[in-house]
Design a protein around this motif. Structure first.
Motif, mmCIF file in Angstrom:
data_model
loop_
_atom_site.group_PDB
_atom_site.id
_atom_site.type_symbol
_atom_site.label_atom_id
_atom_site.label_comp_id
_atom_site.label_asym_id
_atom_site.label_seq_id
_atom_site.Cartn_x
_atom_site.Cartn_y
_atom_site.Cartn_z
ATOM 1 N N VAL A 74 -16.956 11.247 32.815
ATOM 2 C CA VAL A 74 -15.828 11.106 31.875
ATOM 3 C C VAL A 74 -14.734 10.250 32.487
ATOM 4 O O VAL A 74 -14.204 9.332 31.842
ATOM 5 C CB VAL A 74 -15.290 12.496 31.457
ATOM 6 C CG1 VAL A 74 -13.966 12.383 30.735
ATOM 7 C CG2 VAL A 74 -16.308 13.215 30.592
ATOM 8 N N GLY A 75 -14.373 10.536 33.735
ATOM 9 C CA GLY A 75 -13.322 9.755 34.396
ATOM 10 C C GLY A 75 -13.685 8.289 34.501
ATOM 11 O O GLY A 75 -12.871 7.401 34.219
ATOM 12 N N TRP A 76 -14.920 8.018 34.881
ATOM 13 C CA TRP A 76 -15.405 6.644 35.005
ATOM 14 C C TRP A 76 -15.387 5.947 33.638
ATOM 15 O O TRP A 76 -14.943 4.816 33.510
ATOM 16 C CB TRP A 76 -16.828 6.676 35.573
ATOM 17 C CG TRP A 76 -17.465 5.327 35.714
ATOM 18 C CD1 TRP A 76 -18.123 4.628 34.749
ATOM 19 C CD2 TRP A 76 -17.500 4.518 36.884
ATOM 20 N NE1 TRP A 76 -18.575 3.440 35.241
ATOM 21 C CE2 TRP A 76 -18.209 3.345 36.562
ATOM 22 C CE3 TRP A 76 -17.022 4.672 38.174
ATOM 23 C CZ2 TRP A 76 -18.430 2.334 37.478
ATOM 24 C CZ3 TRP A 76 -17.263 3.667 39.091
ATOM 25 C CH2 TRP A 76 -17.951 2.514 38.744
ATOM 26 N N THR A 77 -15.868 6.653 32.614
ATOM 27 C CA THR A 77 -15.982 6.065 31.278
ATOM 28 C C THR A 77 -14.624 5.806 30.640
ATOM 29 O O THR A 77 -14.424 4.770 29.994
ATOM 30 C CB THR A 77 -16.828 6.985 30.371
ATOM 31 O OG1 THR A 77 -18.092 7.201 31.000
ATOM 32 C CG2 THR A 77 -17.024 6.388 28.999
ATOM 33 N N ILE A 78 -13.695 6.717 30.818
ATOM 34 C CA ILE A 78 -12.367 6.537 30.215
ATOM 35 C C ILE A 78 -11.688 5.294 30.769
ATOM 36 O O ILE A 78 -11.137 4.486 30.014
ATOM 37 C CB ILE A 78 -11.488 7.789 30.418
ATOM 38 C CG1 ILE A 78 -11.989 8.914 29.517
ATOM 39 C CG2 ILE A 78 -10.021 7.497 30.158
ATOM 40 C CD1 ILE A 78 -11.282 10.237 29.735
ATOM 41 N N ARG B 175 -4.278 3.970 43.371
ATOM 42 C CA ARG B 175 -4.989 4.827 42.421
ATOM 43 C C ARG B 175 -6.112 5.599 43.110
ATOM 44 O O ARG B 175 -6.306 6.781 42.847
ATOM 45 C CB ARG B 175 -5.554 3.989 41.273
ATOM 46 C CG ARG B 175 -4.512 3.509 40.301
ATOM 47 C CD ARG B 175 -5.153 2.736 39.160
ATOM 48 N NE ARG B 175 -4.174 2.307 38.203
ATOM 49 C CZ ARG B 175 -3.753 1.049 38.083
ATOM 50 N NH1 ARG B 175 -4.255 0.095 38.850
ATOM 51 N NH2 ARG B 175 -2.839 0.736 37.185
ATOM 52 N N VAL B 176 -6.846 4.929 43.983
ATOM 53 C CA VAL B 176 -7.949 5.575 44.693
ATOM 54 C C VAL B 176 -7.417 6.687 45.592
ATOM 55 O O VAL B 176 -7.956 7.800 45.612
ATOM 56 C CB VAL B 176 -8.764 4.553 45.515
ATOM 57 C CG1 VAL B 176 -9.727 5.246 46.462
ATOM 58 C CG2 VAL B 176 -9.527 3.622 44.588
ATOM 59 N N LEU C 134 -13.482 6.435 41.935
ATOM 60 C CA LEU C 134 -14.657 5.595 42.135
ATOM 61 C C LEU C 134 -14.586 4.298 41.343
ATOM 62 O O LEU C 134 -15.134 3.277 41.755
ATOM 63 C CB LEU C 134 -15.931 6.365 41.766
ATOM 64 C CG LEU C 134 -16.320 7.486 42.728
ATOM 65 C CD1 LEU C 134 -17.475 8.297 42.154
ATOM 66 C CD2 LEU C 134 -16.683 6.918 44.092
ATOM 67 N N ARG C 135 -13.914 4.331 40.217
ATOM 68 C CA ARG C 135 -13.811 3.145 39.371
ATOM 69 C C ARG C 135 -13.066 2.010 40.077
ATOM 70 O O ARG C 135 -13.292 0.842 39.788
ATOM 71 C CB ARG C 135 -13.104 3.522 38.062
ATOM 72 C CG ARG C 135 -13.134 2.485 37.008
ATOM 73 C CD ARG C 135 -14.538 2.312 36.482
ATOM 74 N NE ARG C 135 -14.583 1.222 35.532
ATOM 75 C CZ ARG C 135 -15.513 1.079 34.642
ATOM 76 N NH1 ARG C 135 -16.482 1.945 34.559
ATOM 77 N NH2 ARG C 135 -15.501 0.062 33.830
#
Length: 150
Positions: free
Chosen positions: A19-23, A115-116, A101-102
């Motif tokens: 979800v986090g990656w996709t958003i 952000r990371v 990870l994004r």
């Protein structure tokens, strides 16, 4: 009531990562800019984890060590708080990990690096919330020799 399943927590963390990656991908693919994380978020999560650890310790001492009786409504409240904390903590661990990870491939730039770092710290603290929730859940168990409880 059964203890919270470790498999469920892992599945929620994996789902949260997706979800986090996709958003973030959806925001950026539509021309938006990914949000930066406030440092208040990990501070609030750390405060929650500290409260849960304190509640787990207090509950463990009352029920397991001193064998005191607890009001049923309080016991149910603590148990539900424990389960909810473990579940939400696992999901948030994944969301923040996916967020971090994004941006891993852009660590040379200050914005993504911040952000990371913020998301990684928040994900790690979210793991503490999960652990504290599981400890509180375990502290709520009635001792094996329940006949000795006053």
């Amino acid at each position: 009531m059964r203890p919270t399943s470790r498999r469920l927590l892992v599945a929620l963390a994996v789902l949260g990562t997706a979800v986090g990656w996709t958003i973030i991908g959806a925001i950026e693919s539509n021309g938006g800019v990914a949000p930066s994380l406030s440092w208040l978020t990990p501070v609030a999560w750390a405060f929650l984890a500290a409260l849960l650890f304190a509640a787990a310790r207090n509950t463990h001492q009352r029920i397991q060590l001193r064998r005191e009786r607890m009001e049923p409504s309080r016991a149910v409240f603590l148990l539900m708080l424990a389960k909810a904390s473990a579940i939400v903590g696992a999901l948030c661990t994944g969301v923040y990990a996916g967020f971090a990870l994004r941006f891993v491939d852009a660590l040379s730039v200050a914005g993504p690096r911040n952000r990371v770092v913020a998301a990684g710290i928040t994900a790690a603290i979210s793991v503490l919330v999960v652990v504290a929730g599981l400890l509180l859940e375990r502290a709520c168990r009635i001792p094996e020799d329940g006949a000795d409880v006053p």
